[in-house]
Enzyme design. Structure first.
Site, mmCIF file in Angstrom:
data_model
loop_
_atom_site.group_PDB
_atom_site.id
_atom_site.type_symbol
_atom_site.label_atom_id
_atom_site.label_comp_id
_atom_site.label_asym_id
_atom_site.label_seq_id
_atom_site.Cartn_x
_atom_site.Cartn_y
_atom_site.Cartn_z
ATOM 1 N N THR A 144 0.820 -1.263 0.125
ATOM 2 C CA THR A 144 -0.076 -0.016 0.066
ATOM 3 C C THR A 144 0.935 1.209 -0.021
ATOM 4 O O THR A 144 1.252 1.532 -1.028
ATOM 5 C CB THR A 144 -1.110 0.113 1.138
ATOM 6 N N LYS A 181 4.008 -6.881 3.623
ATOM 7 C CA LYS A 181 3.923 -5.485 3.661
ATOM 8 C C LYS A 181 3.775 -4.890 4.717
ATOM 9 O O LYS A 181 3.196 -5.526 5.829
ATOM 10 C CB LYS A 181 2.831 -5.086 2.684
ATOM 11 N N THR A 236 -2.557 -2.843 8.407
ATOM 12 C CA THR A 236 -2.107 -4.128 8.029
ATOM 13 C C THR A 236 -0.668 -4.466 8.080
ATOM 14 O O THR A 236 -0.021 -3.679 7.131
ATOM 15 C CB THR A 236 -2.738 -4.766 6.911
ATOM 16 N N GLU A 269 7.191 4.140 8.406
ATOM 17 C CA GLU A 269 6.916 5.624 7.948
ATOM 18 C C GLU A 269 7.626 6.661 8.566
ATOM 19 O O GLU A 269 7.746 6.737 9.833
ATOM 20 C CB GLU A 269 5.343 5.665 8.368
ATOM 21 N N ASN A 300 1.010 10.504 8.524
ATOM 22 C CA ASN A 300 -0.260 10.297 9.248
ATOM 23 C C ASN A 300 -1.008 11.342 9.544
ATOM 24 O O ASN A 300 -2.111 11.144 9.901
ATOM 25 C CB ASN A 300 0.230 9.568 10.540
ATOM 26 N N SER A 322 -4.847 17.439 4.552
ATOM 27 C CA SER A 322 -4.574 19.059 4.356
ATOM 28 C C SER A 322 -3.735 19.340 3.172
ATOM 29 O O SER A 322 -3.092 18.571 2.434
ATOM 30 C CB SER A 322 -3.979 19.477 5.612
#
Lengths: 437, 437
Positions: B173, B200, B211, B297, B432, B437
């Site tokens: 993703t 992933k 996930t 991330e 996140n 925005s």
């Protein structure tokens, strides 16, 4: 954020710091800049009980961190020895947490208390100690010692508004405003009394700053066991229900002293007034605890997470905590994203006592506006079914509010719990990550 | 981060994506862009077992989140019905998690499996399903259905490197690189076999992405109970030992299939080879799980947290987890701050099984350089005593490394556990928080 930027007159300062107040009878407070804090601001405070007509009661809730700082270990000892009675002083310093300092740290904390006991002419140790600041450094006892002397010899004790505001300032580290709350209450029997409290936070703070510290004093006479139960109850619903980053320090302490300066029957667990006072103390403690979240590092939002209609209080609390600590919920709130999937996820991985309390098809999740705008409630999940046509414009309005509520209705009972949390912003990372760079 | 920026050829891509590989016998994989992902990239993959000489074994570890997505519920059901035997396919889609979709979601997942079973001529359901993507939206079954047909009719199945790389891409993703690992092993009895796996991650991903998904296949014959124990053991030491943000999704699943294409005695719990293969699978799973953290991330650092000499494995793991999940430790790592106070704090609030495992005066904490530079170990705390003259320059060097280790020695036993974590950066908050925005 450096000490030098602390306590500047921000918008938060203007909104949350009182400009006057009345305070409980029979307490005096003093504070001084001892020099432990390098920027020369207030960093040492003493509270003394001057009421002699009643043997005061005291209670504390301490950190459950396995590494307890010296002031925590020593205060626990003092409270046990005195069986929660006759505690007549609290001494607090900021700038050094006296944590992970071994035997020498215990000696320093003991010496700090002893200096106060001597001044008060106490025959046994009757002083509680609180420290906050850098971990792993020794207290500069020369400065602390001179500071204590100075507060007594200059007779800088007072019971006026400025004296109270100053001691609230003296416990701050990277706080952007002092947290001082004072309120008058009237019991059903007509007796009036006062609660005054202060706290510092928030989160664990750079570079090695620690600690949520707070204390509450009252002029009611409360029997020590009853006081202990009250404070535990109130703390479980206030200071233990706030989340900035989910980290718990080695120094966390909430103290409470009741000096009985108000003439009324001593409140015991059997008193008709017990529950009323317990609930008033709880509401008061919530107000104080909420100020810590409002000053959360980098926080742009104050969020109430309310979990209602649960089969148990413990599970309501666990779910509220799980949502409040989720980094993904916190970043979504920062990003004004109506991301109910993350809320649901955090509910789903909460470690519950009983599976009865959470049943998918009874679960409701909403955002609640707290500014009186309508519609107040924006339903995201109804009886387990995601609402497909969510009014995104209204969602954006609510999420743009500096104050809002996440409401979770479990539909499995009638217990409820609340947590107060803040969002996770770029500023948080900057404050906590960029100290040395 | 949007899908469009996904899988760009970043430095991480170059460092962590293989350019060739050998794969286990008797498996074929195919993938397609079904159109569920709006950007038109690969989003649907199928793995089939083509070996007919052995009834394959399968095992899974599923999310413990109380809200289980439809594919999780259905895969659990299939595994139970088949008692872990004769599972011959895995179908996986990205772009939609088919989570919180109620009865219709279960029907869709069931339909997805049925389409494969029909193509394979299976008389009972023998397909595991994995989905990842947006929560609370229905699968677009028309696209999924056409996609599955296309993979079969175009005969796009293959066992070459590109086929495997493409299916690894199809489960991604917001991953910035596909996570594909393949390795050959030799057992003590001389038998050679292969493990291939993909995963992933990482974390729960914007806007409602979910996930951790992964699966591992091997050409060894392994009895299904033995396979189940192996996978549980390996997962507890790999996928359950990584932390990006501490959130657990509704879809987390690790599947494993052993198709027995390699001719050797079936491995059972009593086989002399059982422990060897279990440990090889564990090391393999760790390699795969670590890639998820490396793609965390916003992560700028890969940190191994090793807790050794503990009286129990569980407490070693709990302490490693507590350090790895601490937002304050993660921001300190980001800020290159040698902040052992925060590490100590996180150790102190870990919820341990037994107090015996943690004794202050036996505790050692160090940073370890992993680039072969000297001195390798920088001691921060020795037998509970903070080291006052820490070489700050060396600390900065170690903390500037993209890979480093935090070593905690409890000195209370001989169990050890490892966690792999990343730092918490501004970029994490941006990814996140800023989606809309």
């Amino acid at each position: 954020m450096r000490f030098s930027s602390v306590l500047k007159q921000s918008a938060k300062y203007a909104a949350h710091v009182p400009k006057s107040g009345v305070f409980p009878q029979g307490f005096q407070v003093g504070s001084v800049a001892s020099g432990v804090k390098k920027n020369g601001t207030l960093d040492l405070g003493i509270l003394v009980n001057t009421n002699k007509s009643y043997e005061s009661s005291a209670a504390s809730v301490f950190t459950t961190n396995k590494f307890k700082a010296a002031p925590v270990i020593l205060s626990q000892r003092v409270l046990e020895e005195k069986k929660g009675k006759g505690i007549n002083a609290i001494v607090v310093n900021s700038g050094c947490a006296n944590s992970v300092t071994g035997e020498i740290g215990l000696k320093d904390a003991s010496q700090m208390a002893k200096l106060i006991d001597e001044k008060l002419g106490a025959t046994s140790s009757s002083t509680l100690i609180m420290s906050t600041g850098v971990i792993g450094q020794r207290l500069q006892m020369d400065k602390i010692s001179k500071g204590i002397s100075k507060i007594f010899t200059d007779n800088s004790f007072g019971s006026d508004f400025n004296s109270w505001l100053n001691i609230a300032k003296s416990i701050c580290t990277t706080d952007t405003f002092p947290k001082l709350v004072t309120s008058n209450f009237t019991m059903n029997n007509g007796t009036q009394y006062t609660l005054t409290g202060m706290a510092k936070g928030a989160g664990m703070i750079c570079p090695n700053m620690a600690t949520l510290l707070g204390f509450i004093v009252t002029d009611l006479p409360i029997e020590s066991q009853a006081l202990s139960k009250m404070l535990r109850y109130a703390t479980d619903r206030s200071f233990n229900c706030i989340s900035v980053d989910g980290d718990m320090s080695t120094n966390d302490t909430i103290n409470m002293i009741a000096n009985g300066a108000v003439k009324t029957d001593e409140i015991t667990e059997d008193s008709p007034e017990f529950l009323q006072v317990r609930d008033q103390v709880t509401q008061f403690a919530q107000k104080l605890a909420q100020l810590v979240v409002r000053d959360g590092e980098g926080a742009t939002k104050f969020v109430t997470v309310k979990v209602q209609n649960s089969s148990t209080f413990a599970d309501a609390r666990t779910i509220a905590e799980s949502i409040s600590n989720s980094m993904l919920v916190k970043t979504a709130l920062y990003g004004k994203d109506a991301n109910w999937g993350r809320i649901l996820c955090a509910i789903g991985y909460a470690k519950l006592e009983t599976l009865d309390s959470l049943q998918t098809d009874k679960l409701n999740v909403s955002f609640i506006a707290t500014d009186n705008s309508e519609p107040r409630e924006l339903k995201l999940l109804v009886n387990g079914v995601p609402q497909l046509n969510i009014d995104e414009e209204r969602a954006s309005q609510i999420l743009a509010l500096p104050d809002l509520e996440v409401l979770v209705d479990l539909g499995t009972g009638n217990e409820e719990a609340q947590f107060w949390t803040c969002d996770l912003s770029h500023e948080y990372v900057t404050i906590n990550g960029d100290y040395r760079s």
